[in-house]
Design a protein around this motif. Structure first.
Motif: not given
Length: 457
Positions: A160-164, A173-174, A305-309, A280-285
């Motif tokens: 887990x890391x924020x997009x730079x 993204x991964x 977040x990528x991959x959680x759909x 919560x928060x992994x799939x927004x729309x």
């Protein structure tokens, strides 16, 4: 002496405000992109102590289901013969929601329905990524019944890391530089059939997982438990939310709280096998896109977040909607269990795992783990000042009365020498004064010493 102490405190507050304005912003993260089919996972069954145990495992994590239906998730260093199958690390239970109009739903948290395991089988249609499929039976007799099928898989996750480039948004993204030591169990529950009390348009089941002795699984000492949250500050022109993340200690509560905007509950007290439960928060729309190869529309993740759909349906469900921590066990309430289309989903696991095939031994547990606090009081003790931790301003006032000269509110961790380090990026100095700062170096921060002094590190 009181006047002298007050002047000293005012001076410290002014110095603290100046020091805090010169420091940089910690980045809070939650478990990142998910690889749903990581490969090299094995499934099987083995008899231990006369019990037939089904399992999924790889070099990092092991997941076991015992005949009573209870679940056991451990780092790979713990072999199947070392597990106490009379106990559990996760347990499935169910609670009910009721509604008169199917718009406003009331959740009955305290009528808990236990489930018995009706069947369990291995689905090895994908040899490298097998699944365990558990069938649970709820209710009996004139009450009616429900049958729920839960599918479990081993998944690989980024730490887990924020997009730079977008440091205040979610982890999208991964991460190509991830160390590959975060692994989890993803579960999906589907209602197969229902009757009597468990059927009807005015009631529905919520899947709940109880995480026994949360944070301490695989360890010999109880850790600090933390909760990670986010708030949406704004949206970009194309609808992507800009989020601010923050974490704090999670203290025991008697009642459930909403998991909305709660990313995960976790521990970071160890250098090996830190537990997490995603919420919560992994799939927004989501949306639909045409797949030329399949000649069909499929769900795609437009925000999250990528991959959680979910790969089967255009699934909007996140991993949890309510939670409770009672000081030992964590209760995670997942979404409604439905017959068609959507799955109720869960995700839990560990960061900082070690492979059991690389010849590296995990580090031992610390002898002690320093406690957390959200309030620090500066207390007059004779001719000196001392720092006292607390979980509320009222509690500090009650304990120290007129000797309580000041209260700082923030996120503090006690060091071995009795000092407290501020782990967050803000510190409330007075009711109308809050200082915040940016951090790029984790070693940079504010320390409030055991004798009431404030220092920058």
């Amino acid at each position: 002496m009181k006047l002298k102490s007050t002047k000293r405190l005012l001076c410290m507050l002014l110095c603290a405000a100046m020091m805090l304005s010169m420091l940089p912003m910690p980045v809070y993260a939650y478990v990142g992109a998910m690889e749903y089919n990581p490969g090299n996972v094995t499934a099987g069954e083995e008899t231990v102590g006369g019990k037939k145990i089904f399992y999924l495992k790889n070099d990092f994590i092991g997941f076991y289901v015992s005949p009573d239906g209870n679940l056991h998730t451990y780092p790979s260093q713990k072999s199947i013969n070392e597990i106490n199958f009379a106990d559990y690390t996760e347990k499935n239970v169910f609670i009910m929601q009721f509604s008169n109009d199917q718009e406003i739903w009331q959740t009955d948290f305290y009528s808990v329905f236990l489930a018995t395991q009706k069947d369990i089988k291995i689905d090895d249609s994908d040899k490298e990524n097998p699944r365990l499929i558990q069938t649970m039976h709820i209710g009996a007799g004139s009450l009616g019944h429900a049958v729920v099928e839960i599918c479990y898989k081993v998944v690989k996750l980024d730490r887990g890391a924020h997009d730079i480039y977008l440091p205040r948004t979610e982890i999208i993204y991964k991460d190509s530089k991830d160390d590959g030591t975060t692994w989890g169990i993803e579960g999906r529950a589907t209602l197969i059939e229902s009757s009597g009390f468990f059927s009807g348009d005015n009631r529905r089941l919520l899947w709940t997982t109880i995480h026994r002795n949360f944070g301490a699984v695989g360890h010999n000492i109880k850790p600090n438990i933390r909760i990670n949250r986010h708030i949406t500050e704004s949206y970009t022109s194309d609808g992507v939310p800009n989020k601010l993340f923050y974490s704090s200690p999670l203290f025991p509560e008697e009642s459930y709280i909403s998991a909305e905007n709660v990313d995960e509950v976790y521990t970071d007290s160890f250098s090996y096998a830190n537990q997490f439960v995603a919420l919560d928060g992994y799939i927004e729309f989501t949306g639909w896109a045409w797949n030329e190869e399949k000649q069909d529309y499929e769900g795609i993740l437009l925000g999250g977040v990528e991959g959680h759909l979910a790969d089967k349906f255009n699934d909007l469900n996140d991993y949890g909607i309510y939670l409770k921590y009672d000081g030992k066990d964590l209760f995670a309430v997942h979404d409604i269990v439905e017959k068609d289309y959507y799955n109720s989903r869960a995700l839990w696991g560990f960061r900082d795992l070690y492979s059991n095939t690389e010849g590296k031994n995990p580090p031992p547990d610390p002898v002690t783990i320093s406690g957390n606090a959200t309030y620090l009081g500066i207390v007059k003790d004779g001719s000196k000042l001392v720092t006292k931790p607390g979980n509320s301003m009222d509690g500090l006032s009650r304990d120290y009365g007129k000797n309580l000269l000041a209260v700082f509110q923030g996120e503090f961790e006690e060091k071995e020498n009795g000092d407290y380090i501020c782990k967050g990026n803000s510190l409330r100095l007075a009711p109308a004064i809050t200082a915040s700062w940016s951090i790029t170096d984790k070693s940079t921060g504010i320390v409030i010493t055991k004798n009431g002094e404030i220092k920058a590190t």
